[in-house]
Design a protein around this motif. Sequence first.
Motif, PDB file in Angstrom:
ATOM      1  N   GLY A 270       0.818  -1.207   0.000  1.00 19.88           N
ATOM      2  CA  GLY A 270       0.000   0.000   0.000  1.00 19.88           C
ATOM      3  C   GLY A 270       0.846   1.248   0.000  1.00 19.88           C
ATOM      4  N   VAL A 271       1.824   1.286   0.884  1.00 26.80           N
ATOM      5  CA  VAL A 271       2.671   2.472   0.998  1.00 26.80           C
ATOM      6  C   VAL A 271       3.509   2.650  -0.269  1.00 26.80           C
ATOM      7  N   MET A 272       3.951   1.525  -0.846  1.00 25.67           N
ATOM      8  CA  MET A 272       4.764   1.594  -2.054  1.00 25.67           C
ATOM      9  C   MET A 272       3.973   2.258  -3.185  1.00 25.67           C
ATOM     10  N   VAL A 273       2.712   1.869  -3.325  1.00 30.41           N
ATOM     11  CA  VAL A 273       1.877   2.463  -4.368  1.00 30.41           C
ATOM     12  C   VAL A 273       1.770   3.973  -4.146  1.00 30.41           C
ATOM     13  N   VAL A 274       1.548   4.368  -2.892  1.00 29.34           N
ATOM     14  CA  VAL A 274       1.458   5.803  -2.586  1.00 29.34           C
ATOM     15  C   VAL A 274       2.734   6.511  -3.023  1.00 29.34           C
ATOM     16  N   MET A 275       3.861   5.898  -2.669  1.00 25.59           N
ATOM     17  CA  MET A 275       5.142   6.545  -2.945  1.00 25.59           C
ATOM     18  C   MET A 275       5.374   6.703  -4.446  1.00 25.59           C
ATOM     19  N   VAL A 276       5.164   5.632  -5.203  1.00 23.61           N
ATOM     20  CA  VAL A 276       5.490   5.672  -6.631  1.00 23.61           C
ATOM     21  C   VAL A 276       4.598   6.685  -7.341  1.00 23.61           C
ATOM     22  N   ILE A 277       3.293   6.589  -7.117  1.00 31.76           N
ATOM     23  CA  ILE A 277       2.390   7.502  -7.810  1.00 31.76           C
ATOM     24  C   ILE A 277       2.625   8.930  -7.338  1.00 31.76           C
ATOM     25  N   GLY A 278       2.862   9.071  -6.031  1.00 33.98           N
ATOM     26  CA  GLY A 278       3.136  10.409  -5.490  1.00 33.98           C
ATOM     27  C   GLY A 278       4.382  11.008  -6.128  1.00 33.98           C
ATOM     28  N   SER A 279       5.407  10.196  -6.320  1.00 33.57           N
ATOM     29  CA  SER A 279       6.643  10.742  -6.875  1.00 33.57           C
ATOM     30  C   SER A 279       6.475  11.060  -8.361  1.00 33.57           C
ATOM     31  N   LEU A 280       5.604  10.303  -9.046  1.00 31.90           N
ATOM     32  CA  LEU A 280       5.335  10.619 -10.448  1.00 31.90           C
ATOM     33  C   LEU A 280       4.663  11.982 -10.552  1.00 31.90           C
ATOM     34  N   ILE A 281       3.656  12.180  -9.734  1.00 38.42           N
ATOM     35  CA  ILE A 281       2.941  13.461  -9.779  1.00 38.42           C
ATOM     36  C   ILE A 281       3.858  14.604  -9.366  1.00 38.42           C
ATOM     37  N   ALA A 282       4.630  14.356  -8.301  1.00 38.08           N
ATOM     38  CA  ALA A 282       5.543  15.396  -7.829  1.00 38.08           C
ATOM     39  C   ALA A 282       6.563  15.735  -8.909  1.00 38.08           C
ATOM     40  N   GLY A 283       7.091  14.692  -9.575  1.00 40.53           N
ATOM     41  CA  GLY A 283       8.072  14.910 -10.628  1.00 40.53           C
ATOM     42  C   GLY A 283       7.467  15.685 -11.779  1.00 40.53           C
ATOM     43  N   PHE A 284       6.253  15.339 -12.133  1.00 37.59           N
ATOM     44  CA  PHE A 284       5.550  16.011 -13.216  1.00 37.59           C
ATOM     45  C   PHE A 284       5.353  17.485 -12.884  1.00 37.59           C
ATOM     46  N   ASN A 285       4.868  17.733 -11.675  1.00 35.14           N
ATOM     47  CA  ASN A 285       4.637  19.127 -11.258  1.00 35.14           C
ATOM     48  C   ASN A 285       5.930  19.907 -11.181  1.00 35.14           C
ATOM     49  N   LYS A 286       6.979  19.246 -10.714  1.00 31.53           N
ATOM     50  CA  LYS A 286       8.263  19.926 -10.591  1.00 31.53           C
ATOM     51  C   LYS A 286       8.784  20.277 -11.979  1.00 31.53           C
ATOM     52  N   GLY A 287       8.666  19.315 -12.911  1.00 30.20           N
ATOM     53  CA  GLY A 287       9.086  19.568 -14.286  1.00 30.20           C
ATOM     54  C   GLY A 287       8.339  20.752 -14.864  1.00 30.20           C
ATOM     55  N   LEU A 288       7.052  20.797 -14.557  1.00 28.36           N
ATOM     56  CA  LEU A 288       6.202  21.867 -15.054  1.00 28.36           C
ATOM     57  C   LEU A 288       6.650  23.218 -14.508  1.00 28.36           C
ATOM     58  N   SER A 289       6.857  23.266 -13.207  1.00 27.01           N
ATOM     59  CA  SER A 289       7.209  24.566 -12.629  1.00 27.01           C
ATOM     60  C   SER A 289       8.624  24.968 -13.040  1.00 27.01           C
ATOM     61  N   ASP A 290       9.521  23.976 -13.220  1.00 28.18           N
ATOM     62  CA  ASP A 290      10.854  24.293 -13.737  1.00 28.18           C
ATOM     63  C   ASP A 290      10.752  24.925 -15.117  1.00 28.18           C
ATOM     64  N   MET A 291       9.883  24.322 -15.927  1.00 27.51           N
ATOM     65  CA  MET A 291       9.740  24.801 -17.285  1.00 27.51           C
ATOM     66  C   MET A 291       9.189  26.222 -17.290  1.00 27.51           C
ATOM     67  N   LEU A 292       8.173  26.440 -16.451  1.00 22.17           N
ATOM     68  CA  LEU A 292       7.556  27.768 -16.416  1.00 22.17           C
ATOM     69  C   LEU A 292       8.532  28.796 -15.867  1.00 22.17           C
ATOM     70  N   GLU A 293       9.384  28.339 -14.951  1.00 20.78           N
ATOM     71  CA  GLU A 293      10.363  29.252 -14.378  1.00 20.78           C
ATOM     72  C   GLU A 293      11.308  29.776 -15.462  1.00 20.78           C
ATOM     73  N   THR A 294      11.737  28.872 -16.373  1.00 16.33           N
ATOM     74  CA  THR A 294      12.649  29.307 -17.423  1.00 16.33           C
ATOM     75  C   THR A 294      11.949  30.274 -18.368  1.00 16.33           C
ATOM     76  N   LEU A 295      10.646  30.154 -18.443  1.00 18.08           N
ATOM     77  CA  LEU A 295       9.864  31.019 -19.312  1.00 18.08           C
ATOM     78  C   LEU A 295       9.699  32.411 -18.693  1.00 18.08           C
ATOM     79  N   GLY A 296       9.914  32.533 -17.440  1.00 15.52           N
ATOM     80  CA  GLY A 296       9.627  33.791 -16.749  1.00 15.52           C
ATOM     81  C   GLY A 296       8.171  33.772 -16.328  1.00 15.52           C
ATOM     82  N   PRO A 297       7.903  34.108 -15.085  1.00 12.55           N
ATOM     83  CA  PRO A 297       6.557  33.884 -14.549  1.00 12.55           C
ATOM     84  C   PRO A 297       5.482  34.732 -15.237  1.00 12.55           C
ATOM     85  N   LYS A 298       5.870  35.836 -15.881  1.00 16.19           N
ATOM     86  CA  LYS A 298       4.830  36.715 -16.427  1.00 16.19           C
ATOM     87  C   LYS A 298       4.577  36.491 -17.914  1.00 16.19           C
TER      88      LYS A 298
END
Lengths: 243, 409
Positions: B32-60
Motif C-alpha cells: 500500500g505504501v509503495m503504491v502511494v510513494m510511486v504515484i506520489g513521486s510521479l505526480i511530484a516529478g511532473f509538477n516539478k518539471g512543469l514549474s521548472d519549465m515555467l520558471e525558465t519562461l519567466g513567470p509573467k
Amino acid sequence: MSLAQQFRTGDTPLPDIIILTHKLARAYDMGGEVVRALRGVSLQIRRNEYVAIMGPSGSGKSTLMNLIGCLDTPTGGEYWLNGQKVSDLGDDALARIRNKEIGFVFQTFNLLPRATALHNVELPLIYAGLGAKERRAQAAQALERVGLGDRMEHRPNELSGGQRQRVAIARALVNDPSILLADEPTGNLDSATSGEIMEVFGALHRQGQTVVMVTHEHDIAAHAARVVTLRDGLVATDQRQAA
Amino acid sequence: MTSLFEGVGIALGSLRVHKMRAALTILGVAIGVMVVMVIGSLIAGFNKGLSDMLETLGPKTFYVGRFWGGAGNEDPDDPNPWRRRPPLTIAEAERLEQLPTVKFAVVDENANADIVFEGKRLGAVSIQGRDADWPKVAGGDIYPGRSFSPLEDKANAFVVVINIKVSEQLFGERDPIGHRIKIAGLPYDVIGVYDPPTGLFGEGDQNEVFIPYGTLVKNVPYRPDWMDFFVAPEDSVPIERAIDDVTIALRTMRGLRPGQPNNFDVVTQEKYLETVNSMTSVFKVIMIVLSMVGLMVGGIGVVAIMMISVTERTREIGVRKALGATRREVLWQFLVEAATLTLVGGVIGMTAGGLISLLLAAATPIPAYVPLGSVIVALVAAAFTGLLFGIYPASKASRLDPVEALRYE
C-alpha cells in the motif's frame, strides 16, 4: 478473636488492621441461575500476620482470593485494604491499588516467557511509572533478596520451577506491597522445592511482611500462623497455631 | 513515554517470534505504501518539471494563440471552432511589440524538414522559426556560439542554431560552429548550439533547430496559419494590464465590435497550470483510492494478526493487569504494537517505492522525484493505519477481565 474490632457498616477499620472484610458477598449470574460463591465473609487480618486460607474446591476460597487481590469486585458487603475502602472502586482505581498494595504469587508462576527474570520483576514498576534506571536497580535488589542475583538475565525457560517461583516472589515484593497474596504457590512444585519456597515466605514474614496464602494442602498451611477455613461461601473455622 | 518504548520493544519481540505471520501483515502495508510513494513521486516529478519549465519562461510570460483547446471543453456540435478564427500574423506580433506595456512578443512558427551535412541526412527535423528574442523565453543555454541578432532576424539571414542532439548526430565530437548545413535544400551557417532546459515531456529529446522567422516563412515549406506568440510584459507592468492591452490591440486590428467574442486566445501560465492540474487531479484521486485500498488490505491483516496475538496472550494480559496495568495502558500497548507493525511495513514500502521512483527517473524520461512530503505522508499514513485498525483488538485486550484472563489456558 477478642482482638478483632467490632465492625459495623459505616465504621472505619483500626489502623493496625490491613485487611477487613465485612459481610463480603459475591454472586455470579450463570445463565439466569444465581450462584452465591461468597455469602457474607467477615474477616480481619492485622499487619504482619501470616494467614492461610483453606477449604475444599467450591468453598469460595478462589473467589475470596480474587476479591482480596482486587481482581474482582464484590456484589455485597465491604472490603477495606490498608485503611481504604476498595469494595466500590472502579477498574482503573483497582489497577492502581493492585500495583501499590498487592504482590501476587501464582500457582503457575505467570512469568512473561520471552522476558528475562529482571524484566519480569520490573513489570510492576513500569506500571508504577518509575524510570528505567530506578526500575532496574530495584528489580535487581528484589531478585537478590530471593537469592537469584546471578540469574537476572535468564528467561523463565532457562530456570527451574523453584527459581521461577522465586522470580515471581521477587516480582511480588518489588513494589513493597501491603500484602503478599499467594494462590497455591507450591501447587506446581515438588516437595523439596515447596519447602524452599515456604522458607522464603517464612523469612519474609519474619521481616515484617503480611502474607495471605490460599492452599488446599495442610502441610503447606501448617507454615502459617493462622488458618481460616471456608465452607460453602462462609468462614467455617479461624484458628491461630504455633508456627 | 516509558510504556511507549515498552510497547515498541514488546512489538518487535513479538515480530521476531512470529516472523511469517508478521511478514505477511507487513507486506500488505508495504505494498500500500509503495503504491502511494510511486504515484506520489510521479505526480511530484511532473509538477516539478512543469514549474521548472515555467520558471525558465519567466513567470509573467503569456501565450497568444489562434485557439487554445484546454482540457475537456470540446463541443460535439462544433468540433472545429478554430476554423472560424483567422490565423495570427507577423504584423500583429509587431504591433504587440510596440505596446508600451509589452517587453517583447516572440513569434513561433514551425515546420519539419530534412537536414544534410557532408552527406549525412537527418529526416523530419523540427524547424522553429523564431525572432531574435526567442532565447529569453525558451530557457536553456546557447553554448558554444550565439543566437541570431535582430539584424539577422530582419534580414532573413541563412543562420541556424541547432540543438545538442542534432549537433551530436551531425558533427559528433567536432565543433559545429561555422559549418554549413542544408535545411530543405538550402545552405545555412551554424552559429550556435542550443542546450534546452529539461522538458516536461522530453521535448529536448527531439531533433530541433532554430532559424529566423522570416527565413522559415520564405524558404521552408510549412503548415501555415498556426503561428503563436510568447508575450512578456515589461518588468514593472502587472500581467493583467499587459493582457488587457494585448487583447484590445488585437481586437482593434481585427475590427471586432464590442460584444463580439475574441477570435484568439490569451493563456497565462496560471491558466495553463490549471489545465494541467485538472489532469493531474484525476491521477491524484486514483492514487488516493489505490493507496487507501492498499492500506485497508494491510489494515485488515493488522486486525487479524492482532486478534490472534490478543487471544494468544490472554494470560499475559491478565498478569499485566494483576500487576497494575490499567485499561488504558493495555490498550496503548497493543495500539503501539499494531502501529509498529504497520510502521515497519511503511518503512519497507517507502524504501521500495523510493527505489522504484529513482529507477523510473533514471531509466525513462518521466521526471519522477521523491519529495520529503510524501515520505512523511507515507509514514504517517502507515502508523495511522496501525492505530486505526489496532483499536478493535486493543480495546478487546484492554477490556479483558483479569480473573478470566489469568484462568485462561
